[in-house]
Design an enzyme around this catalytic site. Structure first.
Site, PDB file in Angstrom:
ATOM      1  N   LEU A 112      54.448  52.155  31.326  1.00 52.40           N
ATOM      2  CA  LEU A 112      55.439  51.222  30.790  1.00 52.40           C
ATOM      3  C   LEU A 112      54.778  49.927  30.345  1.00 52.40           C
ATOM      4  O   LEU A 112      55.271  49.238  29.457  1.00 52.40           O
ATOM      5  CB  LEU A 112      56.511  50.925  31.840  1.00 52.40           C
ATOM      6  CG  LEU A 112      57.381  52.108  32.272  1.00 52.40           C
ATOM      7  CD1 LEU A 112      58.356  51.670  33.354  1.00 52.40           C
ATOM      8  CD2 LEU A 112      58.109  52.711  31.088  1.00 52.40           C
ATOM      9  N   ARG A 132      50.785  47.392  30.883  1.00 50.03           N
ATOM     10  CA  ARG A 132      49.503  47.180  31.551  1.00 50.03           C
ATOM     11  C   ARG A 132      49.006  45.775  31.259  1.00 50.03           C
ATOM     12  O   ARG A 132      49.145  45.261  30.151  1.00 50.03           O
ATOM     13  CB  ARG A 132      48.471  48.200  31.071  1.00 50.03           C
ATOM     14  CG  ARG A 132      47.056  47.947  31.566  1.00 50.03           C
ATOM     15  CD  ARG A 132      46.108  49.048  31.147  1.00 50.03           C
ATOM     16  NE  ARG A 132      46.338  50.260  31.921  1.00 50.03           N
ATOM     17  CZ  ARG A 132      45.766  50.501  33.099  1.00 50.03           C
ATOM     18  NH1 ARG A 132      44.964  49.598  33.653  1.00 50.03           N
ATOM     19  NH2 ARG A 132      46.009  51.629  33.737  1.00 50.03           N
ATOM     20  N   LYS A 146      45.804  42.702  32.905  1.00 54.60           N
ATOM     21  CA  LYS A 146      44.471  42.630  33.504  1.00 54.60           C
ATOM     22  C   LYS A 146      44.491  42.985  34.981  1.00 54.60           C
ATOM     23  O   LYS A 146      43.519  43.511  35.513  1.00 54.60           O
ATOM     24  CB  LYS A 146      43.888  41.231  33.312  1.00 54.60           C
ATOM     25  CG  LYS A 146      43.505  40.931  31.877  1.00 54.60           C
ATOM     26  CD  LYS A 146      42.688  39.654  31.787  1.00 54.60           C
ATOM     27  CE  LYS A 146      42.193  39.451  30.360  1.00 54.60           C
ATOM     28  NZ  LYS A 146      41.323  38.261  30.248  1.00 54.60           N
ATOM     29  N   ALA A 198      47.470  44.396  36.659  1.00 57.85           N
ATOM     30  CA  ALA A 198      48.628  45.195  37.058  1.00 57.85           C
ATOM     31  C   ALA A 198      48.894  46.295  36.045  1.00 57.85           C
ATOM     32  O   ALA A 198      48.502  46.206  34.881  1.00 57.85           O
ATOM     33  CB  ALA A 198      49.862  44.311  37.214  1.00 57.85           C
ATOM     34  N   VAL A 199      49.554  47.332  36.514  1.00 61.32           N
ATOM     35  CA  VAL A 199      50.020  48.404  35.645  1.00 61.32           C
ATOM     36  C   VAL A 199      51.416  48.807  36.110  1.00 61.32           C
ATOM     37  O   VAL A 199      51.711  48.780  37.306  1.00 61.32           O
ATOM     38  CB  VAL A 199      49.052  49.610  35.665  1.00 61.32           C
ATOM     39  CG1 VAL A 199      48.944  50.200  37.063  1.00 61.32           C
ATOM     40  CG2 VAL A 199      49.493  50.684  34.680  1.00 61.32           C
ATOM     41  N   LYS A 250      55.447  48.681  39.866  1.00 61.73           N
ATOM     42  CA  LYS A 250      54.469  47.702  39.387  1.00 61.73           C
ATOM     43  C   LYS A 250      53.329  47.621  40.396  1.00 61.73           C
ATOM     44  O   LYS A 250      53.492  47.088  41.489  1.00 61.73           O
ATOM     45  CB  LYS A 250      55.145  46.339  39.203  1.00 61.73           C
ATOM     46  CG  LYS A 250      54.239  45.246  38.653  1.00 61.73           C
ATOM     47  CD  LYS A 250      55.053  43.979  38.398  1.00 61.73           C
ATOM     48  CE  LYS A 250      54.209  42.864  37.822  1.00 61.73           C
ATOM     49  NZ  LYS A 250      55.014  41.657  37.531  1.00 61.73           N
ATOM     50  N   ASP A 261      57.147  31.785  31.395  1.00 65.82           N
ATOM     51  CA  ASP A 261      56.580  32.793  30.487  1.00 65.82           C
ATOM     52  C   ASP A 261      57.696  33.598  29.819  1.00 65.82           C
ATOM     53  O   ASP A 261      57.622  34.824  29.727  1.00 65.82           O
ATOM     54  CB  ASP A 261      55.621  33.718  31.234  1.00 65.82           C
ATOM     55  CG  ASP A 261      54.635  34.420  30.295  1.00 65.82           C
ATOM     56  OD1 ASP A 261      54.410  33.896  29.171  1.00 65.82           O
ATOM     57  OD2 ASP A 261      54.091  35.465  30.671  1.00 65.82           O
TER      58      ASP A 261
END
Length: 397
Positions: A50, A52, A54, A56-57, A73, A169
Site C-alpha cells: 500500500l 513504502r 525510508k 516503514a512499509v 504499518k 504533513d
C-alpha cells in the site's frame, strides 16, 4: 501510571495518552502492545504494498479470526543509528486521542518485535486523494466533491487542533478515501511528524514536505495550528486545479516561491473554479500565521456553507456563449467587481503537470491553453519525502 511495555514483557496495557514529553511528543499510551508473532493473527495479502517509505512499509492484511481487512504499518524502531521508539509511541498516542473522530484513521491494535513496531490500522479502500488530483479533468474531483471532502478534512483538523495536535504533513498522500467509486469519505493518516503545541510553549523545527511547508517553517519561526492551515490552502489549490502552486524545478526554488508568495490565481488555472473557492484559498495562503483563517473559521466560510455551487459545465457553457456573443458584436452583461475573476499573472503560464516519484502514476491534468505559450513554465507535482528524514513520511498511513 504503568510504564511503557518492552518486547517480551507481556503486552499489558500502557498508560493513557496524556503525558507530553520533550519536543512536543506524547509519551504515554493505553493500547496493549502485543508481542506474539503478528502472523499468528494476520495474513498478509498478496500483491503490491500500500505504501513504502525510508523507515516503514504498509501492507494490506486479513485478520484470520474475522476475515476483516486492515492495513499493517511496519515501522523500524532504529533509524540512522538512533532509537526512535518514542516517536512511534507518540504516533500511537495521537491515534488513540482521535479514535472517536470519523475523519482520522482508526488504530486497531499494535504489535512489537525486537526491530519494529506494527500498527494495525483501518483499511481505506479508496486510496490516496492524490490519484484524483493528478487525473484527467473528466476523472478528477469536481468542485462539489472538493467542498464535501474539504469540510471533512477541516472537521478532522479542527478536532486535532482543539486537542493541541498539529499534523505538520497534510498533503494528498496523507488523505485517504474509504472508497473510490462511489467517492467515499476521507481519513487523515500518517502522524509521524505531528507534534503537541500548546499556547504557552514554542516549538521550532524544520519539518514537512517541501511543496506544502508554511513560510514560518522556512524562517524557523514557531510552529502553530496556523502551520497546518497553510498546508490546507495548498491542498485545496491542488484538489481544485491539479496544480501545485509553489513548485519549482528544485527544492530551493520551491522554498523561494513559498517565502516570496509566488503563486498564481489566473483564469487559466481556475477556469472552472468558483470565486468563493478562490477566496477560501486566499484566506489560507497568507504569509503571516496570525492572519490565516483557523479551521473553525474555514468551516464557516461561504464556500463550505452555501447550499450549492454552480455546475462547472454550466459555467463553461455560459463562458462560451459570452465569447460567441462578443464575436457577433452582441452586448454582454457587465460583470460586477464582486464576481470578477482574479487577474492573470502573465509571467507564469502552466504548461503541464508531471508526477515525479519512485514510480510513475501517469499523465496528469494539462492546461487547456498549454500550446499557446512556448515559454511556459512547467509545474510538477512531486511526491517528496518530508524534510525531517528521521521520521517516516512518504508512505500511506
Amino acid at each position: 501510571m504503568i510504564p511503557l511495555e518492552k518486547p517480551g514483557s507481556g503486552g499489558s496495557p500502557s498508560a493513557a495518552a496524556s503525558g507530553s514529553g520533550p519536543g512536543g511528543l506524547l509519551t504515554e499510551i493505553r493500547t496493549a502492545i502485543r508481542t506474539e508473532p503478528f502472523q499468528d493473527c494476520y495474513s498478509l495479502s498478496p500483491g503490491r504494498e500500500l505504501g513504502r517509505g525510508k523507515f516503514a512499509v504498509v501492507r494490506k492484511c486479513i485478520q484470520k479470526d474475522s476475515g476483516k481487512e486492515f492495513a499493517a504499518k511496519f515501522m523500524r524502531k532504529r533509524r540512522k543509528g538512533q532509537d526512535c521508539r518514542m516517536e512511534i509511541i507518540h504516533e500511537i498516542a495521537v491515534l488513540e486521542l482521535a479514535q472517536d473522530n470519523p475523519w482520522v484513521i482508526n488504530l486497531h491494535e499494535v504489535y512489537e518485535t525486537s526491530s519494529e513496531m506494527i500498527l494495525v490500522l483501518e483499511y481505506a479502500a479508496g486510496g490516496e486523494i492524490s490519484d484524483q488530483c493528478v487525473a484527467d479533468r473528466d476523472e478528477a474531483f469536481n468542485e462539489k466533491d472538493v467542498q464535501r471532502l474539504m469540510r471533512q478534512i477541516l472537521e478532522g483538523v479542527h478536532f486535532l487542533h482543539t486537542h493541541d495536535v498539529v499534523h505538520l504533513d497534510l498533503k494528498p498522500q496523507n488523505i485517504l478515501l474509504t472508497s473510490e467509486s462511489p467517492l467515499g469519505d476521507i481519513k487523515i493518516v500518517d502522524f509521524g511528524l505531528s507534534r503537541i503545541v500548546k499556547n504557552s510553549e514554542e516549538l521550532r523545527e524544520i519539518m514537512g514536505t517541501p511543496e506544502y511547508v508554511a513560510p514560518e517553517i522556512l524562517s524557523y519561526d514557531p510552529i502553530s495550528m496556523a502551520t497546518d492551515m497553510w498546508s490546507i490552502g495548498v491542498l485545496t489549490y491542488v484538489m481544485l486545479t491539479g496544480i501545485s502552486p509553489f513548485l519549482g524545478d528544485n527544492k530551493q526554488e520551491t522554498f523561494l516561491n513559498i517565502s516570496q508568495m509566488n503563486l498564481s490565481y489566473s483564469e487559466e488555472e481556475f477556469d472552472t473554479v468558483s470565486e468563493s473557492a478562490v477566496d477560501f484559498i486566499k484566506k489560507l495562503l497568507v504569509k503571516k500565521p496570525e492572519d490565516r483563517a483557523t479551521a473553525e473559521e474555514c468551516l464557516k466560510h461561504p464556500w463550505l456553507t452555501q447550499s450549492s455551487i454552480q455546475d462547472p459545465v454550466l459555467r463553461v457553457k455560459e463562458a462560451l456563449e459570452e465569447a460567441n456573443a462578443l464575436q457577433k458584436g452582441d452586448s454582454v452583461p457587465e460583470i460586477s467587481s464582486a464576481t470578477e475573476k482574479p487577474g492573470t499573472e502573465e509571467s507564469i503560464v502552466t504548461e503541464e503537470l508531471i508526477v515525479v516519484t519512485s514510480y510513475t502514476l501517469g499523465q496528469c491534468r494539462q492546461s487547456e491553453k498549454e500550446k499557446m505559450e512556448q515559454k511556459a513554465i512547467s509545474k510538477r507535482f512531486k511526491f517528496e519525502e518530508p524534510l525531517l528524514q528521521e521520521i517516516p513520511g512518504e508512505f500511506i498511513y
